[in-house]
Design a protein around this motif. Sequence first.
Motif, PDB file in Angstrom:
ATOM      1  N   GLY A 283       0.785  -1.227   0.000  1.00  0.00           N
ATOM      2  CA  GLY A 283       0.000   0.000   0.000  1.00  0.00           C
ATOM      3  C   GLY A 283       0.812   1.269   0.000  1.00  0.00           C
ATOM      4  N   LYS A 284       2.135   1.157  -0.216  1.00  0.00           N
ATOM      5  CA  LYS A 284       2.987   2.351  -0.186  1.00  0.00           C
ATOM      6  C   LYS A 284       3.338   2.799  -1.603  1.00  0.00           C
ATOM      7  N   ILE A 285       3.463   4.099  -1.754  1.00  0.00           N
ATOM      8  CA  ILE A 285       3.697   4.653  -3.081  1.00  0.00           C
ATOM      9  C   ILE A 285       4.409   5.993  -2.916  1.00  0.00           C
ATOM     10  N   THR A 286       5.287   6.344  -3.828  1.00  0.00           N
ATOM     11  CA  THR A 286       6.029   7.604  -3.705  1.00  0.00           C
ATOM     12  C   THR A 286       5.259   8.751  -4.348  1.00  0.00           C
ATOM     13  N   GLY A 287       5.573   9.969  -3.913  1.00  0.00           N
ATOM     14  CA  GLY A 287       4.949  11.144  -4.501  1.00  0.00           C
ATOM     15  C   GLY A 287       5.263  11.269  -5.974  1.00  0.00           C
ATOM     16  N   GLN A 288       6.484  10.923  -6.349  1.00  0.00           N
ATOM     17  CA  GLN A 288       6.883  10.970  -7.759  1.00  0.00           C
ATOM     18  C   GLN A 288       6.094   9.959  -8.586  1.00  0.00           C
ATOM     19  N   TYR A 289       5.866   8.803  -7.995  1.00  0.00           N
ATOM     20  CA  TYR A 289       5.132   7.759  -8.692  1.00  0.00           C
ATOM     21  C   TYR A 289       3.676   8.181  -8.946  1.00  0.00           C
ATOM     22  N   ILE A 290       3.084   8.889  -7.987  1.00  0.00           N
ATOM     23  CA  ILE A 290       1.721   9.418  -8.172  1.00  0.00           C
ATOM     24  C   ILE A 290       1.690  10.346  -9.380  1.00  0.00           C
ATOM     25  N   GLN A 291       2.676  11.212  -9.471  1.00  0.00           N
ATOM     26  CA  GLN A 291       2.730  12.138 -10.604  1.00  0.00           C
ATOM     27  C   GLN A 291       2.914  11.391 -11.920  1.00  0.00           C
ATOM     28  N   GLU A 292       3.726  10.342 -11.923  1.00  0.00           N
ATOM     29  CA  GLU A 292       3.930   9.555 -13.141  1.00  0.00           C
ATOM     30  C   GLU A 292       2.615   8.936 -13.605  1.00  0.00           C
ATOM     31  N   GLY A 340      -9.338   9.554   4.580  1.00  0.00           N
ATOM     32  CA  GLY A 340      -8.682   8.311   4.961  1.00  0.00           C
ATOM     33  C   GLY A 340      -8.304   7.435   3.791  1.00  0.00           C
ATOM     34  N   LEU A 341      -8.221   8.024   2.591  1.00  0.00           N
ATOM     35  CA  LEU A 341      -7.863   7.253   1.401  1.00  0.00           C
ATOM     36  C   LEU A 341      -6.358   7.069   1.282  1.00  0.00           C
ATOM     37  N   MET A 342      -5.611   8.094   1.686  1.00  0.00           N
ATOM     38  CA  MET A 342      -4.169   8.094   1.499  1.00  0.00           C
ATOM     39  C   MET A 342      -3.565   9.124   2.440  1.00  0.00           C
ATOM     40  N   THR A 343      -2.368   8.869   2.933  1.00  0.00           N
ATOM     41  CA  THR A 343      -1.693   9.853   3.774  1.00  0.00           C
ATOM     42  C   THR A 343      -0.186   9.725   3.612  1.00  0.00           C
ATOM     43  N   ARG A 344       0.502  10.828   3.866  1.00  0.00           N
ATOM     44  CA  ARG A 344       1.965  10.800   3.782  1.00  0.00           C
ATOM     45  C   ARG A 344       2.533  10.196   5.056  1.00  0.00           C
ATOM     46  N   ILE A 345       3.527   9.322   4.913  1.00  0.00           N
ATOM     47  CA  ILE A 345       4.167   8.693   6.068  1.00  0.00           C
ATOM     48  C   ILE A 345       5.251   9.627   6.583  1.00  0.00           C
ATOM     49  N   CYS A 350      12.038   7.348   0.713  1.00  0.00           N
ATOM     50  CA  CYS A 350      12.643   6.243  -0.016  1.00  0.00           C
ATOM     51  C   CYS A 350      14.104   6.577  -0.317  1.00  0.00           C
ATOM     52  N   ALA A 351      14.771   5.713  -1.062  1.00  0.00           N
ATOM     53  CA  ALA A 351      16.216   5.841  -1.278  1.00  0.00           C
ATOM     54  C   ALA A 351      16.611   7.181  -1.884  1.00  0.00           C
ATOM     55  N   LYS A 407      -0.289  11.245  14.515  1.00  0.00           N
ATOM     56  CA  LYS A 407       0.134  11.384  15.907  1.00  0.00           C
ATOM     57  C   LYS A 407       1.441  10.665  16.198  1.00  0.00           C
ATOM     58  N   TRP A 408       1.604   9.468  15.641  1.00  0.00           N
ATOM     59  CA  TRP A 408       2.768   8.646  15.950  1.00  0.00           C
ATOM     60  C   TRP A 408       3.490   8.204  14.681  1.00  0.00           C
ATOM     61  N   LYS A 409       4.767   7.890  14.829  1.00  0.00           N
ATOM     62  CA  LYS A 409       5.536   7.289  13.747  1.00  0.00           C
ATOM     63  C   LYS A 409       5.375   5.778  13.816  1.00  0.00           C
ATOM     64  N   VAL A 410       5.558   5.119  12.683  1.00  0.00           N
ATOM     65  CA  VAL A 410       5.499   3.661  12.680  1.00  0.00           C
ATOM     66  C   VAL A 410       6.809   3.104  13.217  1.00  0.00           C
ATOM     67  N   CYS A 411       6.780   1.828  13.615  1.00  0.00           N
ATOM     68  CA  CYS A 411       7.979   1.192  14.181  1.00  0.00           C
ATOM     69  C   CYS A 411       9.150   1.248  13.214  1.00  0.00           C
ATOM     70  N   ASP A 412       8.868   0.835  11.977  1.00  0.00           N
ATOM     71  CA  ASP A 412       9.879   0.843  10.922  1.00  0.00           C
ATOM     72  C   ASP A 412       9.149   0.760   9.587  1.00  0.00           C
ATOM     73  N   GLU A 413       9.898   0.616   8.509  1.00  0.00           N
ATOM     74  CA  GLU A 413       9.280   0.619   7.186  1.00  0.00           C
ATOM     75  C   GLU A 413       8.440  -0.629   6.924  1.00  0.00           C
ATOM     76  N   ASN A 414       8.607  -1.664   7.750  1.00  0.00           N
ATOM     77  CA  ASN A 414       7.832  -2.891   7.575  1.00  0.00           C
ATOM     78  C   ASN A 414       6.708  -2.996   8.614  1.00  0.00           C
ATOM     79  N   SER A 415       6.030  -1.904   8.855  1.00  0.00           N
ATOM     80  CA  SER A 415       5.003  -1.850   9.903  1.00  0.00           C
ATOM     81  C   SER A 415       3.586  -1.834   9.360  1.00  0.00           C
TER      82      SER A 415
END
Length: 553
Positions: A283-292, A340-345, A350-351, A407-415
């Motif tokens: 369910g993750k996607i980059t901002g650049q990818y949305i524009q593409e 609640g459709l999409m939100t920035r993490i 990303c790299a 409110k909170w950050k996720v544990c890590d990128e695999n959360s």
Amino acid sequence: MTDFAGQVAYYACHQVYLSRRAFYIVVIDMSKNLDEECRLYDTDRHDPTGSLFHSWTYGEYFHFWLQTINTYCNDGITQKDPKDTTAIKDSMPNVNLQPVILIASHKDQLQVGTCNTSETFYSQLDACLSKEQTLKQLIIPYRYFEVECPPGALTQKQQMTIDRVKKSIVETVQNLPHWGEEVPLKWFELEKSLSKRKANGEKVLKWLELKEAAKSFSIDEDDFNDVLRFLHEIGKILYFSVDKLKNTIIIDVQWFVNAFKYIITDEKHFAREDNINVLVNTGKITGQYIQEIWKDIESHRDEPCADTNLSVETDRHHDSLCQSYLNHKDEILQYMDKLGLMTRIEGHLCADNEEIYYIPSMNRTDFSIENKDEIRGKQKSAMMVYFFKSYLPHFFFFRLVVKCLKKWKVCDENSFFKNATLYKAEEAGHYFAIAVSKTSIQLQIFTRDEKVKMDEKCVKKIRQTVEDFIQEITETFHRGIIYDIGFSCSDIKITDEDEDFFLKGTDIKQEIGNSNEITCPKHFRGNYKHKIDAGKIRVCLLERKSTSFSSDN
């Protein structure tokens, strides 16, 4: 008339369309067995495989659609229907103001010997709702029609059935509570002007800009806010008078929904980048990818037009459409966040330092047994359970996940998982999981280090905030969503079904007293008898002045 897509990926944006100022036509294929799983016959590339709807039957989907209508559209008012001649008047004297016309299609495809006959199919549908009496008020025999879908012209009998459906639509509309309601003519004139602007290609307007335009129709500021609420409720615009959204009005609702559709149905997800498979499945996607995706809406267009002049015009429209999404990217993403459709993490890039967005409804990754065992083997609180008594709206969980990411950050990128999300608490060494089962939202705080003991203040603070979020989301529905707050009496794993282990908070609070361990008041006989760690529950308890355990909290 709005025909919105029925594939699971779209469910999160159905809230944009559903309104109490409407009636609904629910169509179900009567040639299918209601007990069969839909995915076995669904060859669409947006099938439910791997989603929360993976094993749903046709009957469960029917229940889902009626419950969705009842939840999002009912304001709790009922009235007597003079045409209702059913035999259950004494127990259910009223009908819902969100009437449903029920269409059983494909009657001509019934196989010889099938159990779905004209006499039995309606009763089978009715039986799907046996546990939820309020839903039975939505379907009525005289608004039920069986239609055939032949490849050729309709016979006279088939046409007569269609004519009966048309007549039912007219009667249903004229019996809606808002039929005949007077609306100021100046509101209608403003609506017409918005339709013209939309036809000219405008998609988004600023609040001040539209306010000035409204003055030409003698609409003052107080009336202007009322007309915005009215137009939003009937689906003409999207507008929320909160936060950053209060300055922006989306006047082309379908354009906005399509922005989401293009992202979740993009045919090139697995061809654009080497790592996009991993991104999309979680369910993750980059901002650049949305524009593409928005730049390349070509893949969503119909077949090329043979008329050269029309083709040039179509290309011009296509270019304009792509540019409109790029120009209004910020506004679109803000509205998607609100819904609640999409939100920035936050805090995750990303790299190449691109922002990462999360789309809960796209996530197909299950919370694994290894993940469950990791939490179970650590220091952890009791599992807090928010048991939804009649219906848990399926994207309620998605909206809660998005809310908590603010409110909170996720544990890590695999959360991120389709049925759970892991967060990092503000207190060192503390984490928590928010998960969903068939009937409940679950919350459990844990530590990853055995040496870190559970902090009672941390547990209570997380619980209070999550419950505030749940209550806030609940209040956005037309009809109150009723749930009980309590605990799992058994040490089950997070995301496991908990209905048989749910103990209401008020009941267990009286039972535990000052004890460290008690016999479960729900399972105290035979093989089911077990003990409850009262200390873990006591750590989670809130004062009554902060949070009530009542079902209407």
